[in-house]
Design an enzyme around this catalytic site. Structure first.
Site, PDB file in Angstrom:
ATOM      1  N   ARG A  65      33.113 -17.703  12.935  1.00  0.00           N
ATOM      2  CA  ARG A  65      33.688 -18.790  13.730  1.00  0.00           C
ATOM      3  C   ARG A  65      35.128 -18.439  14.058  1.00  0.00           C
ATOM      4  NH1 ARG A  65      31.510 -23.718  14.245  1.00  0.00           N
ATOM      5  NH2 ARG A  65      30.116 -23.333  12.471  1.00  0.00           N
ATOM      6  N   ARG A  75      29.878 -13.012  16.287  1.00  0.00           N
ATOM      7  CA  ARG A  75      28.983 -13.696  15.356  1.00  0.00           C
ATOM      8  C   ARG A  75      27.717 -12.883  15.093  1.00  0.00           C
ATOM      9  NH1 ARG A  75      27.370 -20.028  15.319  1.00  0.00           N
ATOM     10  NH2 ARG A  75      29.626 -20.195  15.206  1.00  0.00           N
ATOM     11  N   GLU A 126      23.125 -20.141  12.965  1.00  0.00           N
ATOM     12  CA  GLU A 126      22.933 -20.254  14.411  1.00  0.00           C
ATOM     13  C   GLU A 126      23.595 -19.101  15.146  1.00  0.00           C
ATOM     14  OE1 GLU A 126      24.770 -23.648  16.514  1.00  0.00           O
ATOM     15  OE2 GLU A 126      24.887 -22.198  18.157  1.00  0.00           O
ATOM     16  N   ARG A 136      37.549 -21.254  21.864  1.00  0.00           N
ATOM     17  CA  ARG A 136      37.280 -22.580  21.286  1.00  0.00           C
ATOM     18  C   ARG A 136      38.317 -22.916  20.217  1.00  0.00           C
ATOM     19  NH1 ARG A 136      30.692 -23.367  21.321  1.00  0.00           N
ATOM     20  NH2 ARG A 136      30.385 -22.164  23.244  1.00  0.00           N
ATOM     21  N   SER A 189      21.798 -20.864  21.433  1.00  0.00           N
ATOM     22  CA  SER A 189      21.449 -22.244  21.759  1.00  0.00           C
ATOM     23  C   SER A 189      20.802 -22.267  23.128  1.00  0.00           C
ATOM     24  CB  SER A 189      22.707 -23.099  21.824  1.00  0.00           C
ATOM     25  OG  SER A 189      22.843 -23.855  20.668  1.00  0.00           O
TER      26      SER A 189
HETATM   27  N1  LIG Z   1      33.771 -20.302  17.399  1.00  0.00           N
HETATM   28  C1  LIG Z   1      32.819 -19.384  17.596  1.00  0.00           C
HETATM   29  N2  LIG Z   1      32.987 -18.136  17.123  1.00  0.00           N
HETATM   30  C2  LIG Z   1      32.036 -17.184  17.315  1.00  0.00           C
HETATM   31  N3  LIG Z   1      30.882 -17.406  17.973  1.00  0.00           N
HETATM   32  C3  LIG Z   1      30.686 -18.648  18.467  1.00  0.00           C
HETATM   33  C4  LIG Z   1      31.621 -19.687  18.314  1.00  0.00           C
HETATM   34  N4  LIG Z   1      31.123 -20.816  18.922  1.00  0.00           N
HETATM   35  C5  LIG Z   1      29.920 -20.469  19.426  1.00  0.00           C
HETATM   36  N5  LIG Z   1      29.657 -19.173  19.162  1.00  0.00           N
HETATM   37  C6  LIG Z   1      28.459 -18.414  19.556  1.00  0.00           C
HETATM   38  O1  LIG Z   1      28.082 -18.837  20.870  1.00  0.00           O
HETATM   39  C7  LIG Z   1      26.744 -19.306  20.823  1.00  0.00           C
HETATM   40  C8  LIG Z   1      26.542 -20.360  21.889  1.00  0.00           C
HETATM   41  O2  LIG Z   1      27.439 -21.421  21.668  1.00  0.00           O
HETATM   42  S1  LIG Z   1      26.873 -22.870  21.870  1.00  0.00           S
HETATM   43  O3  LIG Z   1      27.988 -23.730  21.948  1.00  0.00           O
HETATM   44  O4  LIG Z   1      25.924 -23.100  20.835  1.00  0.00           O
HETATM   45  N6  LIG Z   1      26.068 -22.868  23.252  1.00  0.00           N
HETATM   46  C9  LIG Z   1      26.589 -22.470  24.425  1.00  0.00           C
HETATM   47  O5  LIG Z   1      27.765 -22.135  24.545  1.00  0.00           O
HETATM   48  C10 LIG Z   1      25.602 -22.403  25.581  1.00  0.00           C
HETATM   49  N7  LIG Z   1      26.300 -22.159  26.809  1.00  0.00           N
HETATM   50  C11 LIG Z   1      24.577 -21.296  25.296  1.00  0.00           C
HETATM   51  O6  LIG Z   1      25.222 -20.062  25.038  1.00  0.00           O
HETATM   52  C12 LIG Z   1      26.561 -19.811  19.418  1.00  0.00           C
HETATM   53  O7  LIG Z   1      25.191 -19.890  19.073  1.00  0.00           O
HETATM   54  C13 LIG Z   1      27.298 -18.725  18.633  1.00  0.00           C
HETATM   55  O8  LIG Z   1      26.492 -17.554  18.513  1.00  0.00           O
END
Ligand SMILES: Nc1ncnc2c1ncn2[C@@H]1O[C@H](COS(=O)(=O)NC(=O)[C@@H](N)CO)[C@@H](O)[C@H]1O
Length: 420
Positions: free
Chosen positions: A273, A388, A347, A258, A350
């Site tokens: 993050r 995370r 969080e 991301r 999700s």
């Molecule tokens: N940039 C990031 N760095 C670390 N962990 C992350 C990051 N973005 C998301 N996550 C982890 O990924 C989880 C799911 O991301 S989400 O966008 O909320 N949801 C999804 O991607 C859905 N597909 C359910 O997993 C988050 O709750 C967090 O635990």
């Protein structure tokens, strides 16, 4: 994506969803374009029918009648040559607008603007009280040489991480624990790709709108998915499943990438993050029946909660409001784990039910027992995402000596050790 017929017949409900989900879409413009496109398509089809009928008359016509019929055929051909591209253009423009129509949130979803308006449903587990000064996760990892926060900057720039020694083993243990836990629940383990084609991101609903979150491979039609939801959702694209095959449920592990565009300054330190992380994803395709998919919503939620209870991590469950749930969801909860150093829940999961909105975009259908075609419902929830989850994990399980306790359920994945 919603069915165009549904949109025509439920414009007010769709308008409400657009408003409460804060989607920038002019529904009246979409409906006007729909009317114009429909009229044009009827004109094109009429002209095509007339040209075909006319063409049949030519060989049977008398020499006197034939020239006029041939001319008529030419005139109709000219008219179609102008109308057909115009119709294609209008159909493409309408399709692009349809991809932006949000799903309708269920009635009990709180209306709100942002995550500030999410509603806490319940708290589980006991927030730890330390009889020593607890450390944050960065200090814990640095004290034991478990992370390469400095060096990795040279390798991968900001928001990157590398874990060393037992912390690397702990990350793998958590992911392995999640995969085995879900396999035990009947989910099909999948080791998924993260390198995906752009249409897979349109299918999930990440595009249009989320383009700035996604890394793309230069000069190739390939991108790096931010979640295994993307490759897994597209696995059955274009297929007609049989109702006996449903539910299909996957436990998909993949890297996730991301750009975190728009997160400048947030969580810049440590593991919360980062640009590249690992996640085990729960993904389900079930019958296109809200009663069924809402049961699966509860199952996906319960799976994540059971894993957190086994990992002895205190957490809370919140319901996402309309402004924080994204375009495709009808229902969404987040799970947030307690982070002692921040004195708040963050969080970590999700959980979403997308109804048939995602399946319609992806082109997944199934035949019911009578052979009738339907779109299924799709759902997803995080199982475990690292690094995370390591943040609450190491902070909650830290000892005064800066060691980390391994909860009983995780010991089989850590060589039986009770702490590191
Ligand atoms: N940039 C990031 N760095 C670390 N962990 C992350 C990051 N973005 C998301 N996550 C982890 O990924 C989880 C799911 O991301 S989400 O966008 O909320 N949801 C999804 O991607 C859905 N597909 C359910 O997993 C988050 O709750 C967090 O635990």
């Amino acid at each position: 994506m919603l069915d165009l017929k549904f949109i025509r017949e439920n414009a007010d409900a769709v308008r409400h969803a657009i408003e409460v989900k804060r989607v920038g879409l002019d529904l009246d413009a979409l409906l006007e374009l729909d009317r114009v496109t429909l009229a044009l398509r009827q004109r094109v089809e009429a002209a095509q029918a007339e040209r075909n009928a006319n063409a049949k008359l030519v060989p049977k016509a008398s020499p006197e009648e034939r020239p006029a019929l041939i001319q008529k055929g030419k005139d109709l051909g000219e008219e179609l040559k102008a109308l057909e591209p115009e119709l294609r253009e209008k159909q493409e423009a309408l399709q692009a607008l349809l991809l932006r129509v949000p799903n309708i949130p269920l009635a009990d979803v709180p209306v709100g603007v942002s995550d500030e308006d999410n509603v806490e449903l319940r708290r589980e587990g006991t927030v730890p009280q330390f009889d020593f000064e607890p450390k944050d996760h960065v200090a814990l990892l640095e004290a034991r040489g478990w992370a390469e926060f400095e060096r990795v900057g040279k390798v991968s720039g900001s928001r990157s991480y590398m874990l060393r020694g037992d912390m690397a083993l702990l990350e793998m243990a958590l992911l392995n624990f999640a995969m085995n836990f879900l396999a035990g629940k009947g989910f099909t383990p999948l080791s998924a790709s993260a390198l995906v084609r752009p249409e897979t991101l349109v299918a999930t609903g990440h595009f249009p709108g989320g383009e700035d979150q996604v890394y793309r491979i230069e000069d190739e039609a390939l991108m790096l998915a931010g979640t295994a939801e993307v490759p897994v959702n597209y696995l059955h694209s274009g297929e007609i499943l049989s109702v006996e095959q449903l539910p299909i449920n996957y436990a998909a592990i993949s890297a996730a990438f991301r750009s975190e565009a728009g997160s400048a300054g947030r969580d810049v330190r440590g593991l919360i993050r980062v640009h590249e992380f690992k996640k085990v994803e729960q993904y389900v395709i079930c019958a296109g029946d809200l009663a069924v998919s809402q049961q699966w919503f509860q199952i996906l939620l319960a799976n994540a909660e059971e894993m957190l209870r086994l990992l002895e991590l205190p957490y809370r469950v919140i319901q996402n409001c309309t402004g924080d749930m994204g375009a495709g969801k009808v229902y969404m909860y987040d799970i947030e784990c307690w982070v002692p150093s921040e004195g708040r829940y963050r969080e970590t999961h999700s959980c979403s039910n997308l109804g048939d909105w995602q399946a319609r975009r992806t082109g997944i259908r199934y035949r019911d027992a009578e052979g009738k075609l339907h779109y299924p419902h799709t759902l997803n929830n995080t199982a475990i995402a690292t690094p995370r989850l390591l943040v609450p994990f190491v902070e909650v399980h830290q000892t005064a000596e800066g060691r980390i306790r391994i909860p009983e359920a995780l010991r089989p994945y850590m060589g039986g050790r009770t702490e590191i």
